[in-house]
Write a protein that holds these residues in place. Structure first.
Motif, PDB file in Angstrom:
ATOM      1  N   ALA A 198     -71.487 -45.926 -65.871  1.00 52.96           N
ATOM      2  CA  ALA A 198     -70.602 -45.843 -64.546  1.00 52.96           C
ATOM      3  C   ALA A 198     -71.444 -46.625 -63.939  1.00 52.96           C
ATOM      4  CB  ALA A 198     -70.876 -44.115 -64.477  1.00 52.96           C
ATOM      5  N   LEU A 199     -72.700 -46.174 -63.827  1.00 53.77           N
ATOM      6  CA  LEU A 199     -73.818 -46.869 -62.507  1.00 53.77           C
ATOM      7  C   LEU A 199     -73.278 -48.464 -62.354  1.00 53.77           C
ATOM      8  CD1 LEU A 199     -76.845 -44.261 -62.346  1.00 53.77           C
ATOM      9  CD2 LEU A 199     -75.251 -44.529 -60.123  1.00 53.77           C
ATOM     10  N   LYS A 200     -73.476 -48.921 -63.326  1.00 61.54           N
ATOM     11  CA  LYS A 200     -73.779 -50.503 -63.148  1.00 61.54           C
ATOM     12  C   LYS A 200     -71.796 -50.638 -62.138  1.00 61.54           C
ATOM     13  CE  LYS A 200     -76.905 -51.887 -66.276  1.00 61.54           C
ATOM     14  NZ  LYS A 200     -76.420 -53.095 -67.694  1.00 61.54           N
ATOM     15  N   TYR A 201     -71.055 -50.002 -62.690  1.00 59.64           N
ATOM     16  CA  TYR A 201     -69.863 -50.602 -62.204  1.00 59.64           C
ATOM     17  C   TYR A 201     -69.712 -50.148 -60.688  1.00 59.64           C
ATOM     18  CZ  TYR A 201     -68.014 -51.778 -67.149  1.00 59.64           C
ATOM     19  OH  TYR A 201     -68.207 -52.575 -68.313  1.00 59.64           O
ATOM     20  N   ALA A 202     -70.527 -48.769 -60.753  1.00 59.11           N
ATOM     21  CA  ALA A 202     -70.529 -48.207 -59.359  1.00 59.11           C
ATOM     22  C   ALA A 202     -71.182 -49.184 -57.969  1.00 59.11           C
ATOM     23  CB  ALA A 202     -70.642 -47.218 -59.198  1.00 59.11           C
ATOM     24  N   ALA A 203     -71.825 -49.932 -58.952  1.00 60.89           N
ATOM     25  CA  ALA A 203     -73.001 -50.672 -58.293  1.00 60.89           C
ATOM     26  C   ALA A 203     -72.051 -51.994 -57.724  1.00 60.89           C
ATOM     27  CB  ALA A 203     -74.291 -51.509 -59.100  1.00 60.89           C
ATOM     28  N   ARG A 204     -71.247 -52.254 -59.296  1.00 57.80           N
ATOM     29  CA  ARG A 204     -70.329 -54.153 -58.973  1.00 57.80           C
ATOM     30  C   ARG A 204     -69.332 -53.278 -57.931  1.00 57.80           C
ATOM     31  NH1 ARG A 204     -66.067 -53.664 -63.545  1.00 57.80           N
ATOM     32  NH2 ARG A 204     -65.251 -52.245 -61.861  1.00 57.80           N
ATOM     33  N   ASN A 205     -68.586 -51.830 -58.214  1.00 58.77           N
ATOM     34  CA  ASN A 205     -67.952 -51.643 -57.193  1.00 58.77           C
ATOM     35  C   ASN A 205     -68.591 -51.992 -55.598  1.00 58.77           C
ATOM     36  OD1 ASN A 205     -65.856 -51.785 -58.894  1.00 58.77           O
ATOM     37  ND2 ASN A 205     -66.119 -49.137 -59.434  1.00 58.77           N
ATOM     38  N   GLU A 206     -69.163 -51.188 -55.666  1.00 64.52           N
ATOM     39  CA  GLU A 206     -69.682 -51.601 -53.736  1.00 64.52           C
ATOM     40  C   GLU A 206     -69.930 -53.223 -53.798  1.00 64.52           C
ATOM     41  OE1 GLU A 206     -71.213 -49.860 -50.513  1.00 64.52           O
ATOM     42  OE2 GLU A 206     -70.331 -48.289 -52.741  1.00 64.52           O
ATOM     43  N   LEU A 207     -70.979 -53.711 -54.283  1.00 65.18           N
ATOM     44  CA  LEU A 207     -70.458 -54.814 -54.045  1.00 65.18           C
ATOM     45  C   LEU A 207     -69.866 -56.195 -53.670  1.00 65.18           C
ATOM     46  CD1 LEU A 207     -73.298 -57.124 -54.108  1.00 65.18           C
ATOM     47  CD2 LEU A 207     -72.423 -57.984 -56.784  1.00 65.18           C
ATOM     48  N   LEU A 208     -68.730 -55.758 -54.629  1.00 62.96           N
ATOM     49  CA  LEU A 208     -67.257 -55.698 -54.585  1.00 62.96           C
ATOM     50  C   LEU A 208     -66.617 -55.710 -52.741  1.00 62.96           C
ATOM     51  CD1 LEU A 208     -65.682 -56.310 -57.403  1.00 62.96           C
ATOM     52  CD2 LEU A 208     -66.237 -58.160 -56.483  1.00 62.96           C
ATOM     53  N   ARG A 209     -67.000 -54.339 -52.630  1.00 62.98           N
ATOM     54  CA  ARG A 209     -66.392 -53.758 -50.883  1.00 62.98           C
ATOM     55  C   ARG A 209     -67.313 -54.396 -50.266  1.00 62.98           C
ATOM     56  NH1 ARG A 209     -65.231 -49.190 -54.042  1.00 62.98           N
ATOM     57  NH2 ARG A 209     -67.875 -48.492 -53.873  1.00 62.98           N
ATOM     58  N   SER A 210     -68.822 -54.638 -50.122  1.00 67.21           N
ATOM     59  CA  SER A 210     -69.058 -55.407 -49.721  1.00 67.21           C
ATOM     60  C   SER A 210     -68.884 -56.905 -48.901  1.00 67.21           C
ATOM     61  CB  SER A 210     -71.075 -55.711 -49.796  1.00 67.21           C
ATOM     62  OG  SER A 210     -71.461 -56.695 -50.717  1.00 67.21           O
ATOM     63  N   PHE A 211     -68.100 -57.617 -50.192  1.00 65.75           N
ATOM     64  CA  PHE A 211     -68.247 -58.980 -49.812  1.00 65.75           C
ATOM     65  C   PHE A 211     -65.804 -58.383 -49.534  1.00 65.75           C
ATOM     66  CE2 PHE A 211     -69.633 -59.761 -54.008  1.00 65.75           C
ATOM     67  CZ  PHE A 211     -71.664 -60.357 -53.126  1.00 65.75           C
ATOM     68  N   GLY A 212     -65.722 -57.651 -49.036  1.00 64.44           N
ATOM     69  CA  GLY A 212     -64.705 -57.915 -48.601  1.00 64.44           C
ATOM     70  C   GLY A 212     -63.583 -57.983 -49.869  1.00 64.44           C
ATOM     71  N   TYR A 213     -63.393 -56.965 -50.359  1.00 63.76           N
ATOM     72  CA  TYR A 213     -62.554 -56.570 -52.134  1.00 63.76           C
ATOM     73  C   TYR A 213     -62.426 -54.694 -52.145  1.00 63.76           C
ATOM     74  CZ  TYR A 213     -62.860 -61.504 -52.907  1.00 63.76           C
ATOM     75  OH  TYR A 213     -63.216 -63.011 -53.186  1.00 63.76           O
ATOM     76  N   ARG A 214     -61.551 -54.961 -51.940  1.00 59.34           N
ATOM     77  CA  ARG A 214     -61.288 -52.876 -51.838  1.00 59.34           C
ATOM     78  C   ARG A 214     -61.347 -52.441 -53.803  1.00 59.34           C
ATOM     79  NH1 ARG A 214     -55.126 -52.312 -50.758  1.00 59.34           N
ATOM     80  NH2 ARG A 214     -55.010 -54.489 -51.772  1.00 59.34           N
TER      81      ARG A 214
END
Length: 168
Positions: A6-22
């Protein structure tokens, strides 16, 4: 194990948010991803695990270089059947990323150990290999910044006692 997954996917989602994706879903719907996906399909039109046409691009890793398409090393072209086989466990649960990647590489090696995608993957992966999940370039930049900060700070001699030895 599920927490790390779950942490890997949370990190992925956080990285995508930093790129401007919801979300990951909005990233997959973006024009950038569609363009990147088309480039992978143009280079590798067939599934690396079977001979059918590739329909899905599997993210081998979720680092910034892969998500932004700086390099396509960790993007694997697969058909829907092979992608489902490696991502879903017999119990119906989603497999961990490392389990899915291991299974995918085994399936690809069984098909043809000398195929172009595998050769490219094994020859280029050493420069991007990272156990922490952070791409090598970002890790190197962080290390250099920390080193420069340490060199630029004045030394603190307040706790040091200087002893001058006399010569006789």
């Amino acid at each position: 194990m599920k927490e790390r997954h779950a942490l890997k996917y949370a990190a992925r989602n956080e990285l995508l948010r930093s790129f401007g994706y919801r979300s990951y879903k909005s990233y997959l719907a973006s024009d950038e991803w569609k363009s990147l996906r088309a480039q992978v399909f143009a280079e590798f039109p067939h599934c690396i695990c079977c001979e059918s046409k590739s329909q899905v691009v599997h993210h081998f890793r979720y680092d910034s270089a892969t998500l932004l398409g700086v390099h396509r090393l960790h993007l694997a072209p697969l058909c829907h059947a092979c992608h489902e086989k490696m991502e879903v466990l017999p119990s119906g649960e989603k497999a961990t990323l490392s389990h899915a990647n291991t299974l995918m590489l085994e399936m690809a090696r069984k098909k043809n150990p000398k195929q172009l995608w595998l050769q490219k993957f094994y020859s280029e992966r050493k420069q991007w290999k990272s156990k922490s999940g952070v791409d090598a370039y970002s890790r190197k930049q962080a290390w250099q910044r920390a080193r420069e900060d340490a060199q630029n700070q004045p030394r603190d001699y307040s706790g040091v006692f200087w002893i001058k030895a006399r010569r006789r």
